[in-house]
Write a protein that holds these residues in place. Structure first.
Motif, PDB file in Angstrom:
ATOM      1  N   THR A   1       0.897  -1.001  -0.457  1.00  0.00           N
ATOM      2  CA  THR A   1       0.128  -0.078  -0.105  1.00  0.00           C
ATOM      3  C   THR A   1       0.952   1.241   0.145  1.00  0.00           C
ATOM      4  O   THR A   1       0.436   2.212  -0.686  1.00  0.00           O
ATOM      5  CB  THR A   1      -0.618   0.355   0.686  1.00  0.00           C
ATOM      6  OG1 THR A   1      -1.740  -1.091   1.795  1.00  0.00           O
ATOM      7  CG2 THR A   1      -1.771   1.835   0.964  1.00  0.00           C
TER       8      THR A   1
ATOM      9  N   ARG B   1       3.813   1.541  -0.762  1.00  0.00           N
ATOM     10  CA  ARG B   1       5.043   1.586  -2.177  1.00  0.00           C
ATOM     11  C   ARG B   1       3.966   2.221  -3.501  1.00  0.00           C
ATOM     12  O   ARG B   1       4.122   3.014  -4.540  1.00  0.00           O
ATOM     13  CB  ARG B   1       5.436   0.537  -2.885  1.00  0.00           C
ATOM     14  CG  ARG B   1       6.689  -0.488  -1.545  1.00  0.00           C
ATOM     15  CD  ARG B   1       6.966  -0.902  -2.825  1.00  0.00           C
ATOM     16  NE  ARG B   1       7.885  -1.893  -1.560  1.00  0.00           N
ATOM     17  CZ  ARG B   1       7.879  -2.745  -0.920  1.00  0.00           C
ATOM     18  NH1 ARG B   1       7.548  -3.669  -1.100  1.00  0.00           N
ATOM     19  NH2 ARG B   1       9.347  -3.060  -0.863  1.00  0.00           N
ATOM     20  N   ARG B   2       2.120   1.634  -3.716  1.00  0.00           N
ATOM     21  CA  ARG B   2       1.468   2.396  -4.044  1.00  0.00           C
ATOM     22  C   ARG B   2       0.674   3.997  -4.128  1.00  0.00           C
ATOM     23  O   ARG B   2       1.459   3.950  -5.510  1.00  0.00           O
ATOM     24  CB  ARG B   2      -0.316   1.937  -3.939  1.00  0.00           C
ATOM     25  CG  ARG B   2      -0.974   1.683  -5.175  1.00  0.00           C
ATOM     26  CD  ARG B   2      -2.346   1.320  -5.366  1.00  0.00           C
ATOM     27  NE  ARG B   2      -2.863   1.582  -4.205  1.00  0.00           N
ATOM     28  CZ  ARG B   2      -3.859   0.645  -2.749  1.00  0.00           C
ATOM     29  NH1 ARG B   2      -3.136  -0.046  -3.065  1.00  0.00           N
ATOM     30  NH2 ARG B   2      -4.075   1.415  -1.780  1.00  0.00           N
ATOM     31  N   TYR B   3       0.830   4.114  -2.731  1.00  0.00           N
ATOM     32  CA  TYR B   3       0.936   5.639  -2.841  1.00  0.00           C
ATOM     33  C   TYR B   3       2.397   6.352  -2.410  1.00  0.00           C
ATOM     34  O   TYR B   3       1.992   7.708  -3.946  1.00  0.00           O
ATOM     35  CB  TYR B   3       0.981   5.743  -1.495  1.00  0.00           C
ATOM     36  CG  TYR B   3      -0.443   5.401  -0.219  1.00  0.00           C
ATOM     37  CD1 TYR B   3      -1.511   4.629  -1.024  1.00  0.00           C
ATOM     38  CD2 TYR B   3      -0.468   5.356   0.920  1.00  0.00           C
ATOM     39  CE1 TYR B   3      -2.457   4.421  -0.439  1.00  0.00           C
ATOM     40  CE2 TYR B   3      -2.056   5.077   1.896  1.00  0.00           C
ATOM     41  CZ  TYR B   3      -2.674   4.686   1.217  1.00  0.00           C
ATOM     42  OH  TYR B   3      -4.338   3.678   1.580  1.00  0.00           O
TER      43      TYR B   3
ATOM     44  N   ARG C   1       4.215   5.589  -5.674  1.00  0.00           N
ATOM     45  CA  ARG C   1       4.045   6.022  -7.160  1.00  0.00           C
ATOM     46  C   ARG C   1       3.070   6.570  -7.708  1.00  0.00           C
ATOM     47  O   ARG C   1       3.261   6.872  -8.974  1.00  0.00           O
ATOM     48  CB  ARG C   1       3.607   4.122  -7.974  1.00  0.00           C
ATOM     49  CG  ARG C   1       4.489   3.298  -8.044  1.00  0.00           C
ATOM     50  CD  ARG C   1       4.561   1.841  -8.290  1.00  0.00           C
ATOM     51  NE  ARG C   1       3.361   1.446  -8.458  1.00  0.00           N
ATOM     52  CZ  ARG C   1       2.874   0.385  -6.840  1.00  0.00           C
ATOM     53  NH1 ARG C   1       4.419  -0.539  -6.257  1.00  0.00           N
ATOM     54  NH2 ARG C   1       2.400  -0.128  -6.624  1.00  0.00           N
ATOM     55  N   GLU C   2       1.318   6.432  -6.917  1.00  0.00           N
ATOM     56  CA  GLU C   2       0.852   7.339  -7.351  1.00  0.00           C
ATOM     57  C   GLU C   2       1.009   8.839  -6.786  1.00  0.00           C
ATOM     58  O   GLU C   2      -0.100   9.910  -7.420  1.00  0.00           O
ATOM     59  CB  GLU C   2      -0.319   6.875  -7.030  1.00  0.00           C
ATOM     60  CG  GLU C   2      -1.559   5.370  -7.004  1.00  0.00           C
ATOM     61  CD  GLU C   2      -2.127   5.141  -6.707  1.00  0.00           C
ATOM     62  OE1 GLU C   2      -2.427   5.517  -5.789  1.00  0.00           O
ATOM     63  OE2 GLU C   2      -3.304   4.113  -6.771  1.00  0.00           O
ATOM     64  N   GLY C   3       2.513   8.942  -6.193  1.00  0.00           N
ATOM     65  CA  GLY C   3       2.176  10.727  -5.913  1.00  0.00           C
ATOM     66  C   GLY C   3       1.375  10.831  -4.428  1.00  0.00           C
ATOM     67  O   GLY C   3       1.356  12.248  -4.496  1.00  0.00           O
ATOM     68  N   ARG C   4       1.033  10.047  -3.746  1.00  0.00           N
ATOM     69  CA  ARG C   4       0.060  10.481  -2.652  1.00  0.00           C
ATOM     70  C   ARG C   4       0.855  10.818  -1.351  1.00  0.00           C
ATOM     71  O   ARG C   4       0.282  11.735  -0.927  1.00  0.00           O
ATOM     72  CB  ARG C   4      -0.828   9.100  -2.539  1.00  0.00           C
ATOM     73  CG  ARG C   4      -1.748   9.300  -3.641  1.00  0.00           C
ATOM     74  CD  ARG C   4      -3.218   8.275  -3.545  1.00  0.00           C
ATOM     75  NE  ARG C   4      -3.898   7.887  -2.240  1.00  0.00           N
ATOM     76  CZ  ARG C   4      -4.905   7.038  -1.948  1.00  0.00           C
ATOM     77  NH1 ARG C   4      -4.781   5.971  -2.250  1.00  0.00           N
ATOM     78  NH2 ARG C   4      -5.335   7.213  -0.196  1.00  0.00           N
TER      79      ARG C   4
ATOM     80  N   LYS D   1       5.142  11.656  -0.655  1.00  0.00           N
ATOM     81  CA  LYS D   1       5.657  11.790  -1.936  1.00  0.00           C
ATOM     82  C   LYS D   1       6.798  11.911  -0.975  1.00  0.00           C
ATOM     83  O   LYS D   1       7.214  10.694   0.464  1.00  0.00           O
ATOM     84  CB  LYS D   1       6.551  14.238  -1.396  1.00  0.00           C
ATOM     85  CG  LYS D   1       5.150  14.274  -1.576  1.00  0.00           C
ATOM     86  CD  LYS D   1       5.733  16.115  -0.921  1.00  0.00           C
ATOM     87  CE  LYS D   1       4.000  17.479  -1.567  1.00  0.00           C
ATOM     88  NZ  LYS D   1       4.860  17.997  -1.429  1.00  0.00           N
TER      89      LYS D   1
END
Length: 151
Positions: free
Chosen positions: A22, A24-26, A28-31, A33
């Motif tokens: 989760t 790592r996904r945040y 990648r998505e830029g949610r 920094k």
């Protein structure tokens, strides 16, 4: 001079009680920094505080240092063929006496033996630290060499 702590995705996941995927996904998505260092992301404490609204200020950056002492354990299996029941009993008794003399040493070595009368075979297993394993192997070798008889 101000120190900037860089947190790994694993550390962020632990601090936020999230799965590392989760986090790592945040990233990648830029949610959340983060900076790429090589193939991995790193997150500053300031970026983490911004992501959580400053709710991580009282959380430790890293867990307390754990003092560790290295323990090395060896497991050995000794198969002795052409051994009489009496010789098997003598070797096993001597090993157990050697082990019992170490009571209170702080480690937990073990010695097990099985005698197979139909094959005249003795199997000994030793699990202990390297020094004790070596000394027990020498003990077995010495007893078998000195007590060797023709069968």
């Amino acid at each position: 001079m101000m120190t900037t702590y860089l947190l790994t995705p694993d550390q962020v996941a632990q601090l936020l009680n999230l799965h590392v995927r989760t986090v790592r996904r945040y990233l990648r998505e830029g949610r959340l920094k983060g900076k790429r260092v090589g193939k991995e992301y790193r997150v500053t404490r300031a970026d983490l505080d911004e992501f959580t609204g400053g709710q991580t200020a009282d959380l430790p950056v890293a867990g307390p240092a754990i003092a560790r002492k290295r323990h090395v354990i060896a497991s050995s299996i000794i198969d002795v063929d052409v051994v009489s029941p009496e010789e098997s009993h003598r070797v096993t008794t001597m090993l157990m006496a050697s082990l019992n003399s170490r009571r209170g040493a702080g480690d937990f070595p073990s010695v097990n033996s099985i005698y197979y009368p139909e094959q005249a075979k003795l199997r000994i297993t030793i699990t202990a630290n390297l020094e004790l394993t070596a000394s027990m192997l020498q003990l077995v070798n010495g007893m078998l060499e000195n007590g060797r008889s023709e069968h």
